[in-house]
Structures are given as structure tokens and as C-alpha cells.
Design an enzyme around this catalytic site. Sequence first.
Site, short mmCIF file in Angstrom:
data_model
loop_
_atom_site.label_atom_id
_atom_site.label_comp_id
_atom_site.label_asym_id
_atom_site.label_seq_id
_atom_site.Cartn_x
_atom_site.Cartn_y
_atom_site.Cartn_z
N GLY A 1 -13.23 -37.90 19.08
CA GLY A 1 -12.01 -38.55 19.52
C GLY A 1 -12.20 -39.52 20.66
O GLY A 1 -11.48 -40.52 20.78
N ASN A 2 -13.20 -39.26 21.53
CA ASN A 2 -13.42 -40.14 22.68
C ASN A 2 -13.89 -41.52 22.27
O ASN A 2 -13.83 -42.46 23.06
CB ASN A 2 -14.43 -39.51 23.65
CG ASN A 2 -15.83 -39.44 23.05
OD1 ASN A 2 -16.02 -38.86 21.99
ND2 ASN A 2 -16.80 -40.02 23.73
N LYS B 1 -4.59 -23.82 14.61
CA LYS B 1 -4.96 -25.16 15.06
C LYS B 1 -3.75 -25.82 15.75
O LYS B 1 -2.74 -26.10 15.10
CB LYS B 1 -5.39 -26.00 13.86
CG LYS B 1 -5.72 -27.46 14.20
CD LYS B 1 -6.98 -27.57 15.02
CE LYS B 1 -7.36 -29.02 15.23
NZ LYS B 1 -8.57 -29.16 16.06
N LYS C 1 -12.86 -31.85 11.22
CA LYS C 1 -13.63 -33.04 10.87
C LYS C 1 -15.13 -32.77 10.79
O LYS C 1 -15.86 -33.48 10.08
CB LYS C 1 -13.35 -34.18 11.85
CG LYS C 1 -13.92 -33.97 13.23
CD LYS C 1 -13.72 -35.18 14.12
CE LYS C 1 -14.26 -34.94 15.52
NZ LYS C 1 -15.69 -34.61 15.53
N LYS D 1 -19.02 -27.45 15.15
CA LYS D 1 -20.13 -28.39 14.98
C LYS D 1 -21.40 -27.65 14.58
O LYS D 1 -22.16 -28.10 13.71
CB LYS D 1 -20.35 -29.20 16.26
CG LYS D 1 -19.23 -30.19 16.57
CD LYS D 1 -19.48 -30.88 17.89
CE LYS D 1 -18.44 -31.97 18.16
NZ LYS D 1 -17.05 -31.50 18.07
#
Length: 314
Positions: A12-13, A130, A215, A277
Site C-alpha cells: 500500500g505504501n 478483516k 493480496k 507474506k
Amino acid sequence: MPGKAVVIALGGNAILQHRETGTAEEQFANVRRASRRIAEIASDGYAVVITHGNGPQVGDILLKNEIAKESLPPMPLDVCGAESQGMIGYLLQQSMHEALVAAGLDCPVATVLTQTLVDGDDPAFENPEKPIGPLYTAMQAKRLQEEKGWRVVQVPGQGCRRVVPSPRPVAFVEGQAILRLFIAGVIVIAAGGGGVPVVAESEGTLRGVEAVVDKDYTAALLARLIGAGDLLILTDVEHIALNYGRPGRQDISEMTVAEAREHLAAGQFPPGSMGPKIEASIGFLEAGGERVIIASLERAADALAGRAGTRIRW
């Protein structure tokens, strides 16, 4: 088939940074910076597929729905997710075009608005966790629970927030379109924000569901789809670290799958931060991937060359 392939997952960054208000100018500036890094990778001979997060953007769309609900009909979460894919895809397409031209590369770029197939019986639907959208007061939260059947949880010191299921991705409805574009030499932007989650009905139709697909799991599935050897996950840290935020922090430059499993079981990678991740990385490598690299955006090309970030391998 193109040469060495990599799926690049933008955090997102890369699109909206902390303390920014989210103007188009801010987001374009961030995406242009990210696109220059991706163009460096394309210049090194990689065939690139891009995916990205959408948390802040879809949150803004939901807030706009809430503010305008007396004037315009609010859209469901799956439609909001599709809106965010289109917006971020546009930012990336234009910025990647500029970066590729500046790098002397003649390569088309296209966004595929992606539907991600999920299992309607996924246990996540029984345990929504979430968080999405704006904060609400306790009174507002109670009304939303009664009127819409939402699950709302207390955020300590902030208020209440809606939570939705986060099922695992199974396949992409547009998978063949993504693959054919990739084989034709297109830089494809796909499955933004995890893709729009849909379930297949018994008669063969599709139905969007109120959920968010992580994602990172989606990026791993996308990498398997195109046969990529490398999955590059770009985030806001230089390395994976043990004891992150605690005494004895230890940055890791390389980690095996066995070590990743061990650290995951020991609670080193929490579900709300690095955990997905690492789990996605393990799944990608188990399915035949060669390397996962987790690194900062600014060191993206260096990370693929083995000079930065954390590499996870067998």
C-alpha cells in the site's frame, strides 16, 4: 513464452503513504516512483506482471458511500473493490508507460479487472476478521449490525469497525486472458487488492461476495499462473526481521522454507503483518517457485539481483 518472469506485489505504501490525504496528485507521485523501479527491473530483462494492494483506496470508496447514502445508493463491497482496481490500474498504466518510455523500452501495459474465485465453504466466511472501511461510534455500529447484518468489532481507543471474511484464492476467472497477454509480451496489472472475490453458483454463474482476498496469497497464485520463478513482494521494510519491534531484533537476508515454517510456528510473523507474506511465500515455493524476495520498494532491482531484501528458498 517470455524470458525470466517475475510477479511484483506492490504494498500500500507504493500508492498511498502514511499521513497523506489521498489526493490524486499524491497517489500519482507515489505510483510514478514505483513505476520507475519496476521499469528498472524490466530493463534487466524480466517479463513483469504487477499486482497491488487497495486498502486505503477501497476504504475511501466505502466512506464516500456512507457519506452519500442519503443521495445515492451505496455499492456493495465487491463493486467497490472493482472500482479501486480500475482507479489504481489507471494510475499504474499511465505511470508505467512514462517510465518505460524514459527507459527506452517499447512494451505495452494493460490492466485486467480480475475476479478471484473463492470457495463458498471457506471457513473464513464463518469467522470474519478483516477490518475494512471507516470507524463508527458504538451507536452507529449497533444500527449497522441490526440493519445490514454486519459484523462490527471494537478497535481499542478508536471506535468500531466492520470486519469481513478473508477467504483464500482458488483461481482467477480471467486467468486465461492474463496468461495470453503475458505470453504476448504485455506488462499485465492484475488481481489488484486480491481481486474481486466471487463464488461459482451451481448453474455456472458467478456471484460477488462481501469479502477481501489477501493480496499476498493472490500474488503467489498469480505467479503460479504465469510460471514465474520469482515472486517479489515490496513493502515498507528493508528485510524480514525476527523479534521485530522488540529487543534483540535480527534482520534476515536469507531463509529456507524449513526456517520460515519454524519461525512462523514460533509466532515471529503475526497474522496481521508479515504472517500472510510468509505463508504465501511457502505456498509459492511448494508449488514449484524458485525464489521469494521481500524487500523495500526503493531496493526492488537490487533485491532481485540478490543485493537487498530477504530471500526465501528451499
